[in-house]
Design an enzyme around this catalytic site. Structure first.
Site, PDB file in Angstrom:
ATOM      1  NE  ARG A 173     -87.546  14.838  -2.588  1.00  0.00           N
ATOM      2  CZ  ARG A 173     -87.350  14.968  -3.916  1.00  0.00           C
ATOM      3  NH1 ARG A 173     -86.131  14.980  -4.406  1.00  0.00           N
ATOM      4  NH2 ARG A 173     -88.373  15.107  -4.725  1.00  0.00           N
ATOM      5  CD  GLU A 178     -83.030  20.478  -1.802  1.00  0.00           C
ATOM      6  OE1 GLU A 178     -83.740  20.957  -2.708  1.00  0.00           O
ATOM      7  OE2 GLU A 178     -82.631  19.322  -1.801  1.00  0.00           O
ATOM      8  CG  HIS A 195     -82.934  19.360  -6.026  1.00  0.00           C
ATOM      9  ND1 HIS A 195     -83.803  19.251  -4.959  1.00  0.00           N
ATOM     10  CD2 HIS A 195     -83.243  18.314  -6.843  1.00  0.00           C
ATOM     11  CE1 HIS A 195     -84.597  18.205  -5.135  1.00  0.00           C
ATOM     12  NE2 HIS A 195     -84.280  17.625  -6.271  1.00  0.00           N
TER      13      HIS A 195
END
Ligand code: DGY
Length: 322
Positions: free
Chosen positions: A241, A270, A288
Protein backbone atom coordinates in the site's frame (compact mmCIF):
# COMPACT_ATOMS: atom_id res chain seq x y z
CA UNK A 1 -37.25 -12.73 -2.55
CA UNK A 2 -33.73 -12.21 -3.94
CA UNK A 3 -31.25 -10.27 -1.82
CA UNK A 4 -30.36 -6.85 -3.19
CA UNK A 5 -26.66 -6.25 -3.77
CA UNK A 6 -24.77 -3.24 -5.09
CA UNK A 7 -21.40 -3.35 -6.87
CA UNK A 8 -19.48 -0.12 -6.49
CA UNK A 9 -17.35 -0.84 -9.62
CA UNK A 10 -17.63 -3.04 -12.73
CA UNK A 11 -16.42 -6.62 -12.14
CA UNK A 12 -15.29 -9.33 -14.58
CA UNK A 13 -18.27 -10.33 -16.76
CA UNK A 14 -18.31 -13.96 -15.59
CA UNK A 15 -18.68 -12.87 -11.98
CA UNK A 16 -21.31 -10.23 -12.72
CA UNK A 17 -23.27 -12.88 -14.66
CA UNK A 18 -23.19 -15.28 -11.71
CA UNK A 19 -24.20 -12.57 -9.27
CA UNK A 20 -27.10 -11.56 -11.52
CA UNK A 21 -28.39 -15.14 -11.53
CA UNK A 22 -28.45 -15.31 -7.74
CA UNK A 23 -29.25 -11.79 -6.60
CA UNK A 24 -31.05 -8.60 -7.46
CA UNK A 25 -27.94 -6.75 -8.63
CA UNK A 26 -27.31 -3.05 -9.15
CA UNK A 27 -24.15 -2.44 -11.18
CA UNK A 28 -22.24 0.84 -11.36
CA UNK A 29 -22.41 1.13 -15.16
CA UNK A 30 -20.21 4.24 -15.25
CA UNK A 31 -17.48 2.49 -13.21
CA UNK A 32 -16.43 5.65 -11.38
CA UNK A 33 -16.01 5.66 -7.58
CA UNK A 34 -19.17 6.46 -5.60
CA UNK A 35 -19.52 9.81 -3.87
CA UNK A 36 -20.07 9.66 -0.10
CA UNK A 37 -23.81 10.28 -0.62
CA UNK A 38 -24.11 7.53 -3.19
CA UNK A 39 -22.24 5.17 -0.89
CA UNK A 40 -24.57 5.97 1.98
CA UNK A 41 -27.54 5.42 -0.30
CA UNK A 42 -26.11 1.99 -1.18
CA UNK A 43 -25.87 1.03 2.50
CA UNK A 44 -29.45 2.18 3.03
CA UNK A 45 -30.95 0.33 0.08
CA UNK A 46 -29.03 -2.96 -0.32
CA UNK A 47 -28.43 -6.11 1.72
CA UNK A 48 -24.80 -6.26 0.59
CA UNK A 49 -22.43 -3.59 -0.69
CA UNK A 50 -19.52 -4.98 -2.71
CA UNK A 51 -16.61 -2.54 -2.48
CA UNK A 52 -13.01 -2.22 -3.70
CA UNK A 53 -9.83 -0.40 -2.73
CA UNK A 54 -11.09 2.76 -4.50
CA UNK A 55 -13.93 3.16 -1.99
CA UNK A 56 -12.99 5.21 1.07
CA UNK A 57 -15.29 3.86 3.76
CA UNK A 58 -14.49 6.19 6.64
CA UNK A 59 -16.54 6.36 9.84
CA UNK A 60 -18.84 9.12 8.52
CA UNK A 61 -20.20 6.76 5.85
CA UNK A 62 -21.68 4.59 8.59
CA UNK A 63 -23.04 7.51 10.58
CA UNK A 64 -26.70 6.69 9.83
CA UNK A 65 -29.45 4.96 11.75
CA UNK A 66 -31.18 3.34 8.77
CA UNK A 67 -28.51 1.00 7.37
CA UNK A 68 -29.94 -2.05 5.61
CA UNK A 69 -26.69 -3.73 4.48
CA UNK A 70 -25.43 -6.55 6.69
CA UNK A 71 -22.23 -7.31 4.75
CA UNK A 72 -19.43 -5.52 2.91
CA UNK A 73 -17.97 -8.00 0.43
CA UNK A 74 -14.69 -6.32 -0.36
CA UNK A 75 -13.12 -7.25 -3.69
CA UNK A 76 -9.44 -7.29 -2.70
CA UNK A 77 -7.25 -8.60 0.07
CA UNK A 78 -6.37 -5.20 1.58
CA UNK A 79 -9.06 -3.48 3.60
CA UNK A 80 -7.32 -0.47 5.16
CA UNK A 81 -9.77 1.72 3.18
CA UNK A 82 -12.60 0.48 5.42
CA UNK A 83 -13.15 1.73 8.96
CA UNK A 84 -13.72 -1.75 10.36
CA UNK A 85 -14.66 -0.56 13.88
CA UNK A 86 -17.40 1.77 12.59
CA UNK A 87 -18.80 -0.88 10.23
CA UNK A 88 -18.85 -3.63 12.87
CA UNK A 89 -20.45 -1.22 15.35
CA UNK A 90 -23.36 -1.16 12.85
CA UNK A 91 -23.41 -4.98 12.79
CA UNK A 92 -21.97 -5.13 9.31
CA UNK A 93 -19.81 -8.17 8.49
CA UNK A 94 -16.71 -7.46 6.38
CA UNK A 95 -14.96 -9.97 4.12
CA UNK A 96 -11.92 -9.81 1.83
CA UNK A 97 -10.39 -12.03 -0.90
CA UNK A 98 -7.10 -13.55 0.32
CA UNK A 99 -5.04 -16.35 -1.30
CA UNK A 100 -6.30 -16.06 -4.87
CA UNK A 101 -4.15 -13.02 -5.65
CA UNK A 102 -0.94 -14.01 -3.85
CA UNK A 103 0.83 -15.52 -6.86
CA UNK A 104 -0.01 -12.70 -9.28
CA UNK A 105 0.93 -10.00 -6.79
CA UNK A 106 4.24 -11.77 -6.15
CA UNK A 107 4.77 -11.92 -9.92
CA UNK A 108 4.38 -8.14 -10.10
CA UNK A 109 6.85 -7.64 -7.22
CA UNK A 110 9.40 -9.73 -9.14
CA UNK A 111 8.57 -7.87 -12.37
CA UNK A 112 9.29 -4.55 -10.66
CA UNK A 113 12.50 -5.87 -9.12
CA UNK A 114 13.83 -7.04 -12.48
CA UNK A 115 12.65 -3.96 -14.33
CA UNK A 116 14.26 -1.48 -11.96
CA UNK A 117 17.49 -3.43 -11.50
CA UNK A 118 17.92 -4.09 -15.24
CA UNK A 119 16.71 -0.62 -16.27
CA UNK A 120 13.93 -2.08 -18.43
CA UNK A 121 11.68 1.00 -18.25
CA UNK A 122 14.54 3.33 -19.10
CA UNK A 123 15.63 1.05 -21.95
CA UNK A 124 12.16 0.91 -23.42
CA UNK A 125 11.83 4.68 -23.24
CA UNK A 126 15.17 5.10 -25.03
CA UNK A 127 14.23 2.66 -27.79
CA UNK A 128 10.70 3.98 -28.35
CA UNK A 129 11.95 7.56 -28.52
CA UNK A 130 14.34 6.60 -31.33
CA UNK A 131 17.43 7.35 -29.25
CA UNK A 132 18.97 3.87 -29.20
CA UNK A 133 22.12 3.84 -31.32
CA UNK A 134 23.15 0.23 -30.86
CA UNK A 135 24.94 -2.22 -28.58
CA UNK A 136 28.06 -1.17 -26.72
CA UNK A 137 29.82 -2.63 -23.67
CA UNK A 138 28.96 0.31 -21.45
CA UNK A 139 25.35 0.74 -22.50
CA UNK A 140 22.70 0.93 -19.75
CA UNK A 141 24.38 -1.45 -17.35
CA UNK A 142 22.17 -2.31 -14.42
CA UNK A 143 22.45 -4.40 -11.28
CA UNK A 144 22.59 -8.20 -11.25
CA UNK A 145 19.63 -9.69 -9.36
CA UNK A 146 20.62 -13.36 -9.08
CA UNK A 147 22.31 -14.24 -5.81
CA UNK A 148 21.54 -10.94 -4.09
CA UNK A 149 19.76 -10.48 -0.74
CA UNK A 150 16.05 -9.75 -0.74
CA UNK A 151 14.49 -8.27 2.38
CA UNK A 152 10.79 -8.85 2.81
CA UNK A 153 8.60 -6.83 5.16
CA UNK A 154 5.48 -8.83 6.04
CA UNK A 155 5.79 -12.58 5.55
CA UNK A 156 2.18 -13.46 4.83
CA UNK A 157 0.99 -15.27 1.73
CA UNK A 158 2.19 -12.68 -0.79
CA UNK A 159 5.54 -12.19 0.96
CA UNK A 160 6.10 -15.95 0.93
CA UNK A 161 5.21 -16.26 -2.76
CA UNK A 162 7.65 -13.45 -3.58
CA UNK A 163 10.36 -15.15 -1.53
CA UNK A 164 9.69 -18.47 -3.28
CA UNK A 165 10.21 -16.92 -6.72
CA UNK A 166 13.29 -14.97 -5.64
CA UNK A 167 14.97 -17.84 -3.81
CA UNK A 168 14.16 -20.78 -6.08
CA UNK A 169 14.19 -18.79 -9.33
CA UNK A 170 17.04 -16.34 -8.78
CA UNK A 171 19.05 -17.94 -5.98
CA UNK A 172 18.46 -14.91 -3.74
CA UNK A 173 19.02 -15.01 -0.01
CA UNK A 174 15.85 -14.12 1.85
CA UNK A 175 15.76 -12.01 5.02
CA UNK A 176 12.40 -11.17 6.51
CA UNK A 177 10.92 -8.79 9.04
CA UNK A 178 7.53 -9.76 10.42
CA UNK A 179 5.87 -8.60 13.65
CA UNK A 180 4.96 -12.13 14.76
CA UNK A 181 7.36 -15.05 14.76
CA UNK A 182 7.27 -17.20 11.61
CA UNK A 183 7.55 -20.94 12.16
CA UNK A 184 10.82 -22.67 11.33
CA UNK A 185 9.09 -24.89 8.76
CA UNK A 186 7.67 -21.91 6.83
CA UNK A 187 11.06 -20.14 6.89
CA UNK A 188 12.78 -23.30 5.68
CA UNK A 189 10.70 -23.45 2.47
CA UNK A 190 12.67 -20.51 1.08
CA UNK A 191 15.71 -20.72 3.40
CA UNK A 192 14.53 -17.44 4.89
CA UNK A 193 16.02 -15.82 7.98
CA UNK A 194 13.80 -13.76 10.26
CA UNK A 195 15.51 -10.68 11.71
CA UNK A 196 14.46 -8.93 14.94
CA UNK A 197 14.27 -5.36 13.76
CA UNK A 198 13.32 -3.42 10.66
CA UNK A 199 16.54 -1.41 11.07
CA UNK A 200 18.77 -4.44 10.69
CA UNK A 201 16.78 -5.59 7.65
CA UNK A 202 17.05 -2.19 5.98
CA UNK A 203 20.79 -1.89 6.40
CA UNK A 204 21.63 -5.35 5.12
CA UNK A 205 19.53 -5.94 1.98
CA UNK A 206 20.10 -5.31 -1.73
CA UNK A 207 16.37 -5.29 -2.49
CA UNK A 208 13.52 -4.51 -0.11
CA UNK A 209 10.02 -5.71 -0.99
CA UNK A 210 7.00 -4.60 1.04
CA UNK A 211 4.16 -7.05 1.70
CA UNK A 212 2.59 -5.82 4.93
CA UNK A 213 -0.94 -4.41 5.26
CA UNK A 214 -1.55 -0.67 4.92
CA UNK A 215 -3.51 1.47 7.36
CA UNK A 216 -2.57 3.32 10.51
CA UNK A 217 -0.37 0.57 11.97
CA UNK A 218 2.07 0.67 9.05
CA UNK A 219 1.68 4.31 7.99
CA UNK A 220 5.17 5.54 6.87
CA UNK A 221 6.81 2.41 8.25
CA UNK A 222 9.53 3.12 5.70
CA UNK A 223 10.57 6.69 6.52
CA UNK A 224 13.57 9.00 6.06
CA UNK A 225 15.51 7.51 8.98
CA UNK A 226 14.98 3.96 7.70
CA UNK A 227 15.86 4.78 4.10
CA UNK A 228 19.03 6.53 5.31
CA UNK A 229 20.14 3.18 6.77
CA UNK A 230 19.90 1.40 3.42
CA UNK A 231 22.82 0.69 1.11
CA UNK A 232 23.24 3.33 -1.64
CA UNK A 233 22.96 0.44 -4.11
CA UNK A 234 19.64 -0.84 -2.67
CA UNK A 235 16.24 -0.83 -4.36
CA UNK A 236 12.76 -0.60 -2.80
CA UNK A 237 9.78 -2.48 -4.27
CA UNK A 238 6.24 -1.68 -3.11
CA UNK A 239 3.22 -3.76 -4.09
CA UNK A 240 1.56 -3.41 -0.67
CA UNK A 241 0.00 0.00 0.00
CA UNK A 242 1.25 3.49 -0.83
CA UNK A 243 1.01 4.77 2.73
CA UNK A 244 3.60 2.25 3.95
CA UNK A 245 6.34 4.52 2.48
CA UNK A 246 6.78 8.20 3.26
CA UNK A 247 6.78 9.41 -0.37
CA UNK A 248 8.62 12.65 0.39
CA UNK A 249 11.45 10.69 2.04
CA UNK A 250 11.56 8.23 -0.86
CA UNK A 251 11.61 10.96 -3.51
CA UNK A 252 14.36 12.79 -1.64
CA UNK A 253 16.47 9.59 -1.43
CA UNK A 254 15.91 8.78 -5.11
CA UNK A 255 16.72 12.34 -6.22
CA UNK A 256 19.96 12.37 -4.20
CA UNK A 257 20.85 8.80 -5.20
CA UNK A 258 21.14 7.73 -1.57
CA UNK A 259 19.38 4.55 -2.74
CA UNK A 260 19.57 3.16 -6.27
CA UNK A 261 15.92 3.01 -7.29
CA UNK A 262 12.31 2.05 -6.59
CA UNK A 263 9.74 -0.12 -8.32
CA UNK A 264 6.24 0.92 -7.29
CA UNK A 265 2.76 -0.43 -7.96
CA UNK A 266 0.95 1.50 -5.21
CA UNK A 267 1.02 5.14 -4.10
CA UNK A 268 -0.10 7.57 -1.47
CA UNK A 269 -3.25 9.35 -2.75
CA UNK A 270 -3.84 6.99 -5.70
CA UNK A 271 -4.40 7.64 -8.54
CA UNK A 272 -2.91 11.14 -8.08
CA UNK A 273 0.70 10.20 -7.69
CA UNK A 274 3.41 12.71 -6.94
CA UNK A 275 4.63 14.22 -10.21
CA UNK A 276 8.23 14.09 -8.97
CA UNK A 277 8.16 10.27 -9.12
CA UNK A 278 7.32 10.41 -12.82
CA UNK A 279 10.26 12.72 -13.53
CA UNK A 280 12.80 10.39 -11.92
CA UNK A 281 14.65 7.92 -14.18
CA UNK A 282 15.41 5.59 -11.25
CA UNK A 283 11.79 4.55 -10.75
CA UNK A 284 9.58 1.97 -12.43
CA UNK A 285 5.92 2.87 -11.96
CA UNK A 286 2.94 0.59 -12.54
CA UNK A 287 -0.75 1.51 -12.09
CA UNK A 288 -1.71 -0.86 -9.21
CA UNK A 289 -1.56 -4.01 -11.34
CA UNK A 290 -0.70 -6.54 -8.60
CA UNK A 291 -3.81 -8.70 -8.99
CA UNK A 292 -4.57 -7.69 -12.57
CA UNK A 293 -4.84 -10.95 -14.50
CA UNK A 294 -8.10 -12.30 -15.89
CA UNK A 295 -7.71 -15.49 -13.85
CA UNK A 296 -7.08 -13.70 -10.58
CA UNK A 297 -9.67 -10.97 -11.02
CA UNK A 298 -12.31 -13.63 -11.71
CA UNK A 299 -11.14 -15.72 -8.76
CA UNK A 300 -11.39 -12.65 -6.50
CA UNK A 301 -14.96 -12.11 -7.62
CA UNK A 302 -15.92 -15.75 -7.08
CA UNK A 303 -14.40 -15.54 -3.62
CA UNK A 304 -16.75 -12.64 -2.83
CA UNK A 305 -19.67 -14.70 -4.17
CA UNK A 306 -18.73 -17.52 -1.79
CA UNK A 307 -18.53 -15.12 1.13
CA UNK A 308 -21.98 -13.72 0.31
CA UNK A 309 -23.47 -17.17 0.01
CA UNK A 310 -22.09 -18.21 3.39
CA UNK A 311 -23.29 -14.99 5.00
CA UNK A 312 -26.82 -15.19 3.58
CA UNK A 313 -27.19 -18.82 4.70
CA UNK A 314 -26.38 -17.79 8.25
CA UNK A 315 -22.74 -18.92 8.37
CA UNK A 316 -19.74 -16.81 9.29
CA UNK A 317 -17.95 -16.29 5.96
CA UNK A 318 -14.53 -17.92 5.65
CA UNK A 319 -12.86 -14.64 4.71
CA UNK A 320 -14.41 -12.59 7.46
CA UNK A 321 -12.11 -9.77 8.64
CA UNK A 322 -14.60 -7.82 10.75
C1 DGY B 1 -5.90 -5.80 -3.00
O1 DGY B 1 -6.38 -6.90 -3.21
O2 DGY B 1 -5.90 -5.29 -1.89
C2 DGY B 1 -5.34 -5.08 -4.17
O3 DGY B 1 -4.46 -4.09 -3.81
C3 DGY B 1 -6.44 -4.54 -5.03
O4 DGY B 1 -6.95 -5.61 -5.68
Amino acid sequence: MKKKIILTRRWPQAVEDLLCKRYDVEINEHDVPFTRNKMQEAFRSADAVLTTVTDKLESDVFDMSDIRASIIGNYGVGYSHIDIASATARNIVITNTPDVLSECTADIAITLMLMIARRAGEGERELRSGNWNGWRPTHMTGCKVSGKTLGIVGYGRIGQETARRAHHGFGMQISIYNRSEISASVLKENSAVQVDSLESLLQSVDFLSLHCPGGEQNHHLINAAGIKNMKPTAYIINTARGEVIDSDALICALSNNTIAGAGLDVYENEPNLDRRLIDLENTVLLPHLGSATVETREAMGFRVVRNLEQHFTGLSPEDRVG
